[in-house]
Scaffold this active site. Structure first.
Site: not given
Length: 325
Positions: A171, A71, A129, A10, A127, A125
């Protein structure tokens, strides 16, 4: 000596400042910089170009990644990794800098084991994470985009005495929703990491409305699927039918990935890349990931990054517990 940079997975704001710093710093160190376009797919296809100042001029303020991303399922096939290795050999490249997540790092770790191409991974990223680092590139810009959107949505909710449900990305990790709920003054925050009881929350909100509350802001992570509340639309129905307040939903989606990088993300991009280049030039260095903890940059192994799942700090979770009961 030649080093290449690529972006994988991403995209996020901060990648372009990192690319610019990479090219500028390599030239300063008398190193040939190369750009790999289209991520791991571009590495397989040989979409590799020697960088110039012109390639990175005026990209500091742009979101996304000028060298594009992808990806790649093909990269898990040894035949295609061999093709990627041969493409690097054509340009004399034996070192890589990659901006991405833990999946991208695992891919290049296998590449390193197969062909000895040393690399440094930079966590990028929104996120936030990735295990082992408190900060990932792009997070600050994403949070500011959410903050701006939430502030604007609150204005219209207050004008009409409505509730608003704002869905953020995340997510598997609720970091964006959690920090946004705290810093935007939300009344409700729902993330995968915190259990919640809609009945208890509903009683609290109804009491607050009786006592004069004019609107409700609910921030929810897209990965929040616990209890009986599984979607943003279900939250809207619950607020309207159970709590008794007109409600609108806003799914922020990919707006969170783009946008003008904040000063902090630009600065962090520059520091990440500079330290990564310095590390990869050391003869005794190994492939690793650069991380940021307690205001310091460190280098950790790929195995360490993949050894555990990222968890939001308890102190942050505690700040939001009042919003789930």
């Amino acid at each position: 000596m030649a080093i290449a940079i690529l972006t994988s997975g991403g995209d996020c704001a901060g990648m372009n400042p990192a690319i610019k710093q990479f090219v500028d710093y390599c030239f300063n160190k008398k190193i040939e910089p190369f750009l790999i376009y289209d991520g791991l797919e571009g590495l397989i296809d040989g979409n590799i170009k020697k960088a110039s100042y012109d390639d990175v001029a005026g990209i500091m303020h742009e979101g996304g990644t000028k060298i594009r991303s992808s990806r790649s399922k093909r990269f898990f096939d040894l035949e295609y990794r061999k093709q990627a290795f041969e493409n690097l050999q054509k340009h004399g490249i034996d070192k890589l800098i990659i901006l991405g997540g833990d999946g991208s790092f695992r891919a290049l770790d296998q590449f390193y084991k197969d062909f000895g191409i040393k690399f440094i991974g930079i966590p990028a990223t929104i996120d936030n994470d990735i295990f082992g680092t408190e900060y990932c590139l792009g997070v600050d810009t994403a949070l500011n985009i959410i903050r701006e959107a939430t502030d604007a949505i609150r204005d219209t909710s207050a004008s009409f005495k409505r509730a608003c449900v704002i869905e953020t990305m995340g997510r598997d990790c609720g970091y964006l929703a959690l920090v946004s709920a705290i810093t935007c003054g939300a009344e409700v925050c729902m993330i995968p990491e915190l259990d919640y009881d809609l009945e208890v929350i509903g009683k609290r909100l109804k009491q607050e409305l009786k006592e004069g509350r004019k609107y409700i802001v609910c921030v929810v992570a897209e990965g929040c699927s616990k209890n009986r509340c599984t979607t943003t639309n279900e939250l809207v129905r619950w607020l309207e039918e159970d709590v008794g307040i007109e409600t609108r939903a806003t799914i922020l989606g990919h707006i969170q990935r783009g946008g003008n990088p904040t000063v902090y993300d630009r600065l962090m991009a520059s520091e990440f890349v500079t330290f990564a280049i310095e590390e990869i030039l050391k003869e005794d260095s190994e492939s690793s990931v650069i991380v940021y903890n307690k205001s310091e940059f460190q280098f950790v192994s790929i195995d360490y990054v993949n050894s555990s799942k990222y968890e939001i700090k308890k102190e942050l979770l505690d700040l939001a517990r009042r919003l789930v009961n």
